[in-house]
Design a protein around this motif. Structure first.
Motif, PDB file in Angstrom:
ATOM      1  N   LEU A   1       0.838  -1.202   0.000  1.00 46.12           N
ATOM      2  CA  LEU A   1       0.000   0.000   0.000  1.00 46.12           C
ATOM      3  C   LEU A   1       0.873   1.251   0.000  1.00 46.12           C
ATOM      4  O   LEU A   1       0.575   2.229  -0.690  1.00 46.12           O
ATOM      5  CB  LEU A   1      -0.924  -0.020   1.218  1.00 46.12           C
ATOM      6  CG  LEU A   1      -1.884   1.156   1.354  1.00 46.12           C
ATOM      7  CD1 LEU A   1      -2.807   1.199   0.134  1.00 46.12           C
ATOM      8  CD2 LEU A   1      -2.676   1.059   2.630  1.00 46.12           C
ATOM      9  N   LEU A   2       1.952   1.230   0.722  1.00 47.71           N
ATOM     10  CA  LEU A   2       2.847   2.377   0.776  1.00 47.71           C
ATOM     11  C   LEU A   2       3.457   2.676  -0.592  1.00 47.71           C
ATOM     12  O   LEU A   2       3.550   3.841  -1.009  1.00 47.71           O
ATOM     13  CB  LEU A   2       3.960   2.125   1.800  1.00 47.71           C
ATOM     14  CG  LEU A   2       4.957   3.268   2.001  1.00 47.71           C
ATOM     15  CD1 LEU A   2       4.233   4.518   2.495  1.00 47.71           C
ATOM     16  CD2 LEU A   2       6.035   2.855   2.979  1.00 47.71           C
ATOM     17  N   GLU A   3       3.862   1.653  -1.305  1.00 50.85           N
ATOM     18  CA  GLU A   3       4.422   1.862  -2.653  1.00 50.85           C
ATOM     19  C   GLU A   3       3.376   2.471  -3.592  1.00 50.85           C
ATOM     20  O   GLU A   3       3.694   3.358  -4.385  1.00 50.85           O
ATOM     21  CB  GLU A   3       4.916   0.527  -3.217  1.00 50.85           C
ATOM     22  CG  GLU A   3       6.145  -0.007  -2.520  1.00 50.85           C
ATOM     23  CD  GLU A   3       6.496  -1.426  -2.940  1.00 50.85           C
ATOM     24  OE1 GLU A   3       7.706  -1.727  -2.956  1.00 50.85           O
ATOM     25  OE2 GLU A   3       5.587  -2.213  -3.248  1.00 50.85           O
ATOM     26  N   LEU A   4       2.157   2.024  -3.505  1.00 51.78           N
ATOM     27  CA  LEU A   4       1.096   2.578  -4.352  1.00 51.78           C
ATOM     28  C   LEU A   4       0.807   4.037  -4.006  1.00 51.78           C
ATOM     29  O   LEU A   4       0.634   4.876  -4.887  1.00 51.78           O
ATOM     30  CB  LEU A   4      -0.175   1.735  -4.229  1.00 51.78           C
ATOM     31  CG  LEU A   4      -0.126   0.373  -4.881  1.00 51.78           C
ATOM     32  CD1 LEU A   4      -1.387  -0.411  -4.563  1.00 51.78           C
ATOM     33  CD2 LEU A   4       0.054   0.496  -6.374  1.00 51.78           C
ATOM     34  N   VAL A   5       0.772   4.363  -2.725  1.00 48.93           N
ATOM     35  CA  VAL A   5       0.511   5.741  -2.295  1.00 48.93           C
ATOM     36  C   VAL A   5       1.629   6.660  -2.774  1.00 48.93           C
ATOM     37  O   VAL A   5       1.374   7.762  -3.271  1.00 48.93           O
ATOM     38  CB  VAL A   5       0.340   5.808  -0.760  1.00 48.93           C
ATOM     39  CG1 VAL A   5       0.352   7.244  -0.268  1.00 48.93           C
ATOM     40  CG2 VAL A   5      -0.951   5.120  -0.344  1.00 48.93           C
ATOM     41  N   ILE A   6       2.865   6.232  -2.644  1.00 51.27           N
ATOM     42  CA  ILE A   6       3.999   7.050  -3.093  1.00 51.27           C
ATOM     43  C   ILE A   6       3.950   7.235  -4.609  1.00 51.27           C
ATOM     44  O   ILE A   6       4.170   8.344  -5.114  1.00 51.27           O
ATOM     45  CB  ILE A   6       5.338   6.427  -2.641  1.00 51.27           C
ATOM     46  CG1 ILE A   6       5.472   6.554  -1.128  1.00 51.27           C
ATOM     47  CG2 ILE A   6       6.513   7.089  -3.345  1.00 51.27           C
ATOM     48  CD1 ILE A   6       6.668   5.824  -0.545  1.00 51.27           C
ATOM     49  N   SER A   7       3.637   6.185  -5.357  1.00 47.97           N
ATOM     50  CA  SER A   7       3.542   6.286  -6.820  1.00 47.97           C
ATOM     51  C   SER A   7       2.458   7.264  -7.232  1.00 47.97           C
ATOM     52  O   SER A   7       2.661   8.104  -8.117  1.00 47.97           O
ATOM     53  CB  SER A   7       3.243   4.919  -7.430  1.00 47.97           C
ATOM     54  OG  SER A   7       4.273   4.022  -7.141  1.00 47.97           O
ATOM     55  N   ILE A   8       1.313   7.201  -6.584  1.00 53.06           N
ATOM     56  CA  ILE A   8       0.211   8.117  -6.904  1.00 53.06           C
ATOM     57  C   ILE A   8       0.586   9.552  -6.547  1.00 53.06           C
ATOM     58  O   ILE A   8       0.292  10.486  -7.296  1.00 53.06           O
ATOM     59  CB  ILE A   8      -1.081   7.671  -6.196  1.00 53.06           C
ATOM     60  CG1 ILE A   8      -1.579   6.370  -6.825  1.00 53.06           C
ATOM     61  CG2 ILE A   8      -2.152   8.747  -6.265  1.00 53.06           C
ATOM     62  CD1 ILE A   8      -2.726   5.716  -6.099  1.00 53.06           C
ATOM     63  N   ALA A   9       1.273   9.751  -5.436  1.00 58.63           N
ATOM     64  CA  ALA A   9       1.697  11.097  -5.040  1.00 58.63           C
ATOM     65  C   ALA A   9       2.669  11.688  -6.059  1.00 58.63           C
ATOM     66  O   ALA A   9       2.556  12.858  -6.450  1.00 58.63           O
ATOM     67  CB  ALA A   9       2.334  11.061  -3.655  1.00 58.63           C
ATOM     68  N   VAL A  10       3.630  10.889  -6.507  1.00 55.29           N
ATOM     69  CA  VAL A  10       4.603  11.373  -7.502  1.00 55.29           C
ATOM     70  C   VAL A  10       3.900  11.717  -8.816  1.00 55.29           C
ATOM     71  O   VAL A  10       4.156  12.767  -9.418  1.00 55.29           O
ATOM     72  CB  VAL A  10       5.717  10.319  -7.722  1.00 55.29           C
ATOM     73  CG1 VAL A  10       6.561  10.660  -8.934  1.00 55.29           C
ATOM     74  CG2 VAL A  10       6.587  10.205  -6.482  1.00 55.29           C
ATOM     75  N   LEU A  11       3.004  10.854  -9.263  1.00 52.24           N
ATOM     76  CA  LEU A  11       2.262  11.137 -10.503  1.00 52.24           C
ATOM     77  C   LEU A  11       1.383  12.377 -10.373  1.00 52.24           C
ATOM     78  O   LEU A  11       1.247  13.155 -11.325  1.00 52.24           O
ATOM     79  CB  LEU A  11       1.418   9.921 -10.896  1.00 52.24           C
ATOM     80  CG  LEU A  11       2.208   8.707 -11.376  1.00 52.24           C
ATOM     81  CD1 LEU A  11       1.280   7.518 -11.586  1.00 52.24           C
ATOM     82  CD2 LEU A  11       2.964   9.032 -12.646  1.00 52.24           C
ATOM     83  N   SER A  12       0.797  12.593  -9.210  1.00 54.71           N
ATOM     84  CA  SER A  12      -0.019  13.787  -8.986  1.00 54.71           C
ATOM     85  C   SER A  12       0.818  15.054  -9.074  1.00 54.71           C
ATOM     86  O   SER A  12       0.399  16.042  -9.679  1.00 54.71           O
ATOM     87  CB  SER A  12      -0.701  13.717  -7.622  1.00 54.71           C
ATOM     88  OG  SER A  12      -1.553  12.615  -7.541  1.00 54.71           O
TER      89      SER A  12
END
Length: 140
Positions: A17-28
Motif C-alpha cells: 500500500l505504501l508503494e502505491l501511495v507514493i507512486s500516486i503522489a509522484v504522478l499527482s
C-alpha cells in the motif's frame, strides 16, 4: 558455532500500500506541473497562428496596394480560438481587419489598421506593436 535458522521468505505477489501511495503522489505532482504547461503551450500556439495569419493578411494588402490589384482575402476563415472580422468582398478596402480572441482573458487579439498599415495586439488592457513580446505575456 550456533546454527542459524533462516526464515523462508514468502514471495511478494504485488505492491504494498505504501508503494502505491507514493507512486500516486509522484504522478499527482508531475501532472500538477505538466498540465498548466501544456495549456500554456496550446494558448501560445493559437496566438502564434493568429499572429502569422494577420501578418500574412498585412503582406497581401501591402502587395495589393502597390500593384493596384484586388487580393482575395475570403480564403481566410476563423482559426482555432479566434474569429476573423473585417474581411469582406471589398478585401483590403476595409478600415480594420481583426483576429478577435474568443476567450479574451486567455488570448490576445490582433488588429490590422489598413490605412495606417499598422498591426497591433490587444491583451489584458495593453496594446502595442511588439507582437512577439505579446506572446510572452500569455503565460505571464
Amino acid at each position: 558455532m550456533g546454527s542459524y535458522k533462516f526464515k523462508e521468505s514468502k514471495k511478494n505477489s504485488g505492491f504494498s500500500l505504501l508503494e502505491l501511495v507514493i507512486s500516486i503522489a509522484v504522478l499527482s505532482i508531475l501532472s500538477a506541473i505538466a498540465i498548466p504547461s501544456f495549456i500554456c503551450f496550446q494558448n501560445k500556439s493559437k496566438a502564434t497562428a493568429a499572429m502569422y495569419l494577420m501578418q500574412k493578411i498585412k503582406k497581401i494588402c501591402t502587395i495589393e496596394e502597390s500593384l493596384n490589384t484586388n487580393a482575395n482575402l475570403t480564403q481566410f476563415s476563423d482559426i482555432n480560438g479566434y474569429e476573423i472580422k473585417g474581411i469582406s468582398k471589398d478585401n483590403c478596402n476595409d478600415l480594420v481587419i481583426v483576429a478577435q480572441a474568443i476567450e479574451a482573458d486567455l488570448l490576445p487579439s490582433f488588429e490590422y489598421k489598413v490605412n495606417d498599415e499598422e498591426l497591433i495586439f490587444k491583451y489584458k488592457g495593453m496594446e502595442g506593436t511588439n507582437l512577439s513580446g505579446c506572446l510572452g505575456l500569455i503565460c505571464g
